[in-house]
Motif scaffolding. Sequence first.
Motif, short mmCIF file in Angstrom:
data_model
loop_
_atom_site.label_atom_id
_atom_site.label_comp_id
_atom_site.label_asym_id
_atom_site.label_seq_id
_atom_site.Cartn_x
_atom_site.Cartn_y
_atom_site.Cartn_z
N SER A 136 0.91 -1.23 -0.27
CA SER A 136 0.01 -0.01 -0.11
C SER A 136 0.74 1.19 0.01
CB SER A 136 -0.82 0.09 1.25
OG SER A 136 -0.12 0.18 2.39
N ALA A 137 0.39 2.47 -0.43
CA ALA A 137 1.00 3.60 -0.49
C ALA A 137 1.30 3.93 0.94
CB ALA A 137 0.26 4.51 -1.11
N GLU A 138 0.77 3.67 1.63
CA GLU A 138 0.91 4.10 3.15
C GLU A 138 2.29 3.48 3.59
OE1 GLU A 138 -0.85 3.39 7.50
OE2 GLU A 138 -2.32 4.21 5.95
N LYS A 139 2.30 2.16 3.37
CA LYS A 139 3.70 1.55 3.84
C LYS A 139 4.82 2.03 3.21
CE LYS A 139 1.38 -2.76 5.45
NZ LYS A 139 1.42 -4.03 5.43
N LEU A 140 4.76 2.25 1.88
CA LEU A 140 5.64 2.89 1.02
C LEU A 140 6.21 4.13 1.39
CD1 LEU A 140 4.70 1.44 -2.71
CD2 LEU A 140 6.58 0.56 -1.14
N ALA A 141 5.07 5.04 1.96
CA ALA A 141 5.29 6.14 2.29
C ALA A 141 6.25 6.21 3.42
CB ALA A 141 4.17 7.01 2.42
N GLU A 142 6.06 5.25 4.45
CA GLU A 142 6.71 5.12 5.84
C GLU A 142 8.16 4.70 5.35
OE1 GLU A 142 6.20 2.52 9.92
OE2 GLU A 142 4.26 2.71 8.73
N LEU A 143 8.45 3.76 4.86
CA LEU A 143 9.63 3.38 4.13
C LEU A 143 10.49 4.56 3.55
CD1 LEU A 143 9.04 -0.29 2.63
CD2 LEU A 143 10.49 0.18 4.85
N GLU A 144 9.81 5.34 2.58
CA GLU A 144 10.55 6.44 2.16
C GLU A 144 10.81 7.50 3.57
OE1 GLU A 144 7.53 7.51 -0.82
OE2 GLU A 144 8.45 6.15 -2.32
N TYR A 145 9.80 7.74 4.33
CA TYR A 145 10.15 8.70 5.39
C TYR A 145 11.45 7.99 5.95
CZ TYR A 145 9.83 10.71 9.84
OH TYR A 145 9.98 11.62 11.13
N MET A 146 11.46 6.88 6.28
CA MET A 146 12.49 6.53 7.07
C MET A 146 13.54 6.45 6.27
SD MET A 146 11.34 2.69 9.15
CE MET A 146 10.53 2.09 7.91
N GLN A 147 13.83 6.30 5.08
CA GLN A 147 15.02 6.52 4.27
C GLN A 147 15.59 7.81 4.16
OE1 GLN A 147 14.78 5.42 0.12
NE2 GLN A 147 16.54 4.39 0.15
N ARG A 148 14.47 8.93 4.26
CA ARG A 148 14.71 10.48 4.27
C ARG A 148 15.49 10.73 5.62
NH1 ARG A 148 9.69 11.05 1.98
NH2 ARG A 148 8.99 11.74 3.75
N GLU A 149 15.04 10.14 6.67
CA GLU A 149 15.46 10.43 8.15
C GLU A 149 17.02 9.65 8.11
OE1 GLU A 149 14.32 12.20 10.57
OE2 GLU A 149 13.06 12.89 9.07
N VAL A 150 17.02 8.74 7.83
CA VAL A 150 18.56 8.11 7.45
C VAL A 150 19.29 8.87 6.85
CG1 VAL A 150 19.85 6.16 6.69
CG2 VAL A 150 17.77 5.77 7.77
N THR A 151 18.87 9.37 5.70
CA THR A 151 19.77 10.51 4.80
C THR A 151 20.23 11.72 5.82
OG1 THR A 151 18.72 9.47 2.68
CG2 THR A 151 19.97 11.85 2.81
N ARG A 152 19.16 12.18 6.27
CA ARG A 152 19.38 13.30 7.46
C ARG A 152 20.39 12.98 8.43
NH1 ARG A 152 17.94 15.19 12.03
NH2 ARG A 152 16.75 13.47 12.20
N ALA A 153 20.26 11.98 8.80
CA ALA A 153 21.21 11.50 10.15
C ALA A 153 22.48 11.40 9.50
CB ALA A 153 20.89 10.18 10.74
N ARG A 154 22.69 10.91 8.36
CA ARG A 154 24.08 10.59 7.85
C ARG A 154 24.74 12.08 7.60
NH1 ARG A 154 23.21 6.59 3.05
NH2 ARG A 154 23.98 8.28 1.85
N ARG A 155 24.05 13.04 7.13
CA ARG A 155 24.35 14.34 6.84
C ARG A 155 24.93 14.99 8.25
NH1 ARG A 155 19.84 17.35 5.29
NH2 ARG A 155 19.72 15.51 3.96
N VAL A 156 24.20 14.58 9.15
CA VAL A 156 24.51 15.36 10.53
C VAL A 156 25.99 14.56 10.96
CG1 VAL A 156 23.88 14.96 12.83
CG2 VAL A 156 22.13 16.01 11.19
N ILE A 157 26.00 13.38 10.97
CA ILE A 157 27.32 12.52 11.26
C ILE A 157 28.25 12.93 10.44
CG2 ILE A 157 28.24 10.29 11.44
CD1 ILE A 157 26.23 10.80 13.57
#
Length: 82
Positions: free
Chosen positions: A31-52
């Motif tokens: 479902s689009a909701e589950k995919l959106a959640e995975l995409e959100y997590m991926q964006r957060e990982v990208t943000r965390a990598r930038r901070v590190i």
Amino acid sequence: MPTVNLELQLKFLNELDTALADALGRYSDESAEKLAELEYMQREVTRARRVINDRLKVNADDDTLSVRKARASSLFQEAAFS
């Protein structure tokens, strides 16, 4: 205060990003909701990598400045005693 191993955190985040990319591919028919959640997590990982990465850069810059200060300090001491 405990020290944090930024390289280890970055390694974990890279592995997590790879796992999330695999999950997005594997569950592309979900479902689009589950995919959106995975995409959100991926964006957060990208943000965390930038901070590190920024913290690693600051630490490297601080180390460089410390060496420069130590060298400059010793030069000034020699000048003061000459």
